[in-house]
Design a protein around this motif. Structure first.
Motif, mmCIF file in Angstrom:
data_model
loop_
_atom_site.group_PDB
_atom_site.id
_atom_site.type_symbol
_atom_site.label_atom_id
_atom_site.label_comp_id
_atom_site.label_asym_id
_atom_site.label_seq_id
_atom_site.Cartn_x
_atom_site.Cartn_y
_atom_site.Cartn_z
ATOM 1 N N VAL A 1 0.606 -0.710 -0.124
ATOM 2 C CA VAL A 1 0.079 -0.024 -0.134
ATOM 3 C C VAL A 1 0.982 0.896 -0.198
ATOM 4 O O VAL A 1 0.636 2.130 -0.553
ATOM 5 C CB VAL A 1 -1.176 0.228 1.556
ATOM 6 N N ALA B 1 -3.010 -7.415 12.298
ATOM 7 C CA ALA B 1 -2.109 -6.191 11.982
ATOM 8 C C ALA B 1 -2.922 -5.325 11.629
ATOM 9 O O ALA B 1 -3.711 -4.747 10.574
ATOM 10 C CB ALA B 1 -0.752 -6.582 12.021
ATOM 11 N N LEU B 2 -2.516 -3.948 12.103
ATOM 12 C CA LEU B 2 -3.122 -2.608 11.626
ATOM 13 C C LEU B 2 -2.336 -1.707 10.416
ATOM 14 O O LEU B 2 -1.415 -2.613 10.040
ATOM 15 C CB LEU B 2 -2.545 -1.471 12.537
ATOM 16 N N MET B 3 -2.791 -1.934 9.438
ATOM 17 C CA MET B 3 -2.247 -0.895 8.708
ATOM 18 C C MET B 3 -1.045 0.226 8.954
ATOM 19 O O MET B 3 -1.261 1.063 9.297
ATOM 20 C CB MET B 3 -3.264 -0.534 7.158
ATOM 21 N N VAL B 4 -0.027 0.129 8.561
ATOM 22 C CA VAL B 4 0.350 0.997 9.183
ATOM 23 C C VAL B 4 0.884 2.230 7.753
ATOM 24 O O VAL B 4 1.756 2.120 6.962
ATOM 25 C CB VAL B 4 2.324 0.931 9.677
ATOM 26 N N GLY B 5 0.005 3.264 8.004
ATOM 27 C CA GLY B 5 -0.550 3.913 7.030
ATOM 28 C C GLY B 5 0.514 4.364 5.814
ATOM 29 O O GLY B 5 0.611 4.072 4.778
#
Lengths: 252, 256, 260
Positions: free
Chosen positions: C186, C254-258
């Motif tokens: 991403v 897990a978080l999407m680290v921006g």
């Protein structure tokens, strides 16, 4: 007075199958009575307690407390969990004050009552500690004080001493008997320890393994106030323990 | 022992940064690159010190900070509120869940032109850009954190006569605080990055604009200064955030 | 709980349609300045996709992105794993990464362009930088979490350190590494778009901003939709790949680290 009427609970397992946890439980607990629910692990005894607490709805049957049907949790029934479930972000004092403050009791008054309760469970001086700084036994004392704070008429105790070492466990059992003999709340106490159940209770409900059904209800006709050492030497105490142990062995 | 280990670790960590600075100086001293392409470290850091004392530069920094905090603050408020609501209400969860799944992997900086068109070239479009980028990690972290809170904590409160909505705010949210703060920290760094990019794309002030202006005028030294400033800003915010986090989470068991 | 019965992925589709419908209603009903209805923007999409020039642009963008992503993963995974297994390596890289973390990688474009020109090399390098950070971070976490006893067993069997890293640590850390790669993917797309917005010369970001400059607002929104769908499609494709590779592990929470 608690009236449990034909209560069953089914869970849906991951594979979409249904698991019957408890089946057709009927039990009446009188005001001021101390009743233990005893059974092997997985017999659904905790589930029954959660249903009385209003945390989990029954699949069939109903529970009434003081004549009113249970539809959810309420301050008349105070839970004490094996996991303590203290609020980690609050101090010891903050934990005990929480319920009172949420009920609209003023700050000073709530603090006063919380301090008195902490003194009763022998935790003076620990007011500003965080739960993580306490031992298991101390945590459970805080949890008991937190529940007693909002003056429930019924205590629902879910293996409260199950996570403690043997020594701490005995001390807390002694303290609980003492507290109970003083103000005689109605107590529903879940445990898998036969000695604990006999020592504390007026009646012991023995449950069968999965699905949990009531196998037998034993009345413990031992005099009060009870003292552990005297009791251990008492023939009737020994007989009760042995009889109930046999009852549970017979299920294997 | 642990202290000594920490000190050694810090020293080891300074090595690569020192090496980069040394290599930079060496390339410069050896004349491998003309100063127009790579100015000396001394020139850059002198200029940085000079700029950090100049009111005009600080005004640009202030413009950046304002947009950063406005966007991040909004994202924090909305992300936490929606995350808690999604756990508390099945309906909100059912609506926000799939929308978040659709929007989270979308490169949201691409929305910036749309914000320019609808909100204009001023602060509003940049704040909106920061907001949409920072809100997702905060929302997702809050949703996940509140969803896994030990139910017996909530039961303990509900048994004391606390209403479900109140319980959500006074028990479930504080219990999920470690996770919420993790999301917030990611959101904060993202805010730093997005505000700078938005200012580079269209702006008349702010640190990002200074970089673009310097690039247009081939003032290489002035291109480095805003970049180092944003890095320092990120480090400062991160340190401040960690201090706040340690204070807020002092009751929680330590994590590694 | 709230799973719609039957078709997987139906809920996101409904959400996607709902978002478009909301956009349409907002544009027609409220009449926001500068916001054309969704239908008008979508009508532009086939035109853009049929135009060979924009297709070449999109293709060039994707090529740079793939290259930057592949290079980033190739470098970041070994670095991250070594950081996870050695405290000293971790101490060596951590402060450097902390300094780089808050710097928008695409903002390095103007400086890198001075050195490498406006061509593919600059943009690929910036994408490489953008991808590396989350992949390093997650590989580090994955490598750190590998069960010590598993490595002891391997060492007892006579496996050397490099072999252990390749044959034990890498597979054990793979689920976490792939989480990093997903975030990195991403990020690659985001860095690609932003670098092209800043160095307007070719690519998707360039089309977006040229149409903004030429006041072709429907095209602006059409490009946003195209980029958005690209992000969604890449993410969904990667998630499938991840599930196929590490189906044995827990689903990714897990978080999407921006962004970058």
């Amino acid at each position: 007075m608690i009236a449990i009427d034909a209560v069953s609970k089914e869970f849906e397992t991951k594979g979409g199958r249904r698991h019957l946890a408890i089946d057709d439980i009927g039990l009446a607990v009188a005001d001021g009575e101390f009743v233990s629910i005893l059974g092997p692990s997985g017999c659904g005894k905790s589930t029954l307690l959660y249903i009385v607490g209003g945390f989990v709805p029954p699949s069939r049957g109903s529970v009434t407390v003081g004549g009113k049907p249970v539809t959810g949790p309420g301050p008349d029934r105070g839970p004490v969990f094996q996991e303590f479930a203290l609020f980690p972000w609050k101090t010891v004092l903050g934990n005990v004050m929480y319920g009172l403050q949420q009920q609209g009791v003023g700050r000073t008054q709530a603090r006063e009552r919380a301090r008195a309760l902490l003194a009763m469970v022998h935790l003076e001086g620990y007011e500003s500690f965080y739960p993580k700084e306490l031992s298991g036994g101390m945590k459970q004392r805080v949890a008991i004080a937190r529940t007693l704070a909002y003056r429930p008429s019924i205590l629902l105790m879910d293996e409260p001493f199950g996570a403690l070492d043997a020594h701490t466990r005995t001390r807390l059992q002694n303290d609980l008997t003492e507290i109970w003999e003083r103000d005689r709340k109605t107590v529903l106490f879940v445990t898998h320890s036969v000695e604990e159940a006999v020592f504390l209770s007026d009646r012991v409900v023995v449950m069968t393994r999965s699905p949990g059904r009531i196998k037998e209800i034993v009345t413990i006709d031992l005099p009060r106030p009870r003292d552990r050492v005297t009791l251990l030497l008492e023939r009737r105490y020994q007989d009760h323990v042995v009889a109930i142990e046999r009852m549970m062995d017979a299920q294997e | 022992m642990i202290r000594a280990g920490r000190l050694a670790d810090t020293l080891i960590g300074l090595v690569p940064i020192a090496l980069i600075l040394l290599a930079w100086q060496a390339v410069h001293s050896a004349g491998l690159a003309p100063p127009a392409l790579l100015p000396s470290p001394a020139a850059v850091f002198t200029r940085l010190a000079q700029q950090l004392g100049s009111p005009a530069y600080l005004e640009h920094a202030a413009a950046t900070l304002y947009r950063l905090f406005a966007g991040f603050g909004l994202a924090l408020a909305v992300g936490v509120a929606l995350g808690v609501a999604a756990t508390g209400s099945r309906a909100v969860g059912a609506v926000t869940g799939p929308i978040v799944r659709v929007l989270a992997p979308v490169p949201k900086i691409a929305l910036y032109p749309a914000f320019i068109l609808t909100l204009g070239f001023d602060d509003a479009s940049k704040i909106a850009a920061v907001f949409v980028d920072a809100v997702f990690p905060i929302l997702i972290a809050t949703r996940q954190g509140t969803a896994v809170v030990e139910p017996k904590l909530a039961w303990s409160a509900r048994a004391a006569g606390v209403s479900p909505a109140r319980c959500l705010v006074t028990v479930v949210l504080p219990a999920a605080l470690p996770s919420v703060l993790t999301g917030a920290r990611i959101g904060l760094v993202i805010s730093c990055i997005v505000v700078f990019l938005a200012e580079m794309i269209t702006s008349t002030d702010g640190l990002g604009h200074l970089l673009v202006r310097a690039a247009r005028n081939f003032q290489t030294v002035d291109m480095f200064v805003p970049l180092i400033t944003i890095s320092l800003l990120g480090l400062t915010l991160n340190a401040a955030f960690n201090a706040l986090r340690a204070r807020l989470l002092r009751g929680f068991p330590e994590e590694s | 709980m709230t799973r719609l019965p039957g078709i997987p992925g139906l809920a996101p589709l409904v959400a996607f349609a709902g978002l478009l419908a909301g956009w349409e209603v907002a544009a027609r009903g409220i009449g926001i300045d500068g916001l054309p209805p969704a239908s008008r923007a979508l009508a532009e999409v086939p035109g853009i996709l049929a135009d060979p020039e924009s297709l070449i642009n999109i293709g060039a963008s994707l090529y740079r992105m793939a290259l930057g992503f592949a290079l980033g993963v190739a470098v970041a995974v070994p670095v991250g794993l070594m950081m996870g297994r050695s405290r000293h390596v971790a101490a060596f890289f951590n402060p450097l990464l902390m300094v780089i973390y808050p710097v928008p990688k695409a903002a390095l474009m103007p400086i890198i362009m001075l050195w490498l020109g406006v061509g593919d090399a600059s943009k690929t390098l910036v994408i490489f930088l953008g991808v590396s950070l989350p992949v390093v971070y997650h590989s580090y976490q994955g490598g750190r979490a590998v069960e010590e006893k598993m490595l002891w067993s391997a060492a007892a069997m006579g496996m050397g350190a490099p072999a252990r890293l390749l044959r034990i640590v890498l597979p054990a850390a793979l689920p976490e590494i792939l989480v990093g790669c997903r975030t990195g993917l991403v990020l690659a797309l985001i860095t690609m778009v932003t670098s092209e917005m800043i160095a307007r010369q070719s690519g998707v970001g360039n089309i977006l901003f040229n149409s903004l400059d030429m006041a072709q607002y429907d095209t602006v929104y059409a490009m946003i939709v195209i980029i958005g769908v690209l992000g969604l499609a890449l993410d969904a494709a990667f998630e499938r790949l991840r599930a196929a590779l590490v189906g044995w592990a827990e689903p990714s929470q897990a978080l999407m680290v921006g962004t970058t």
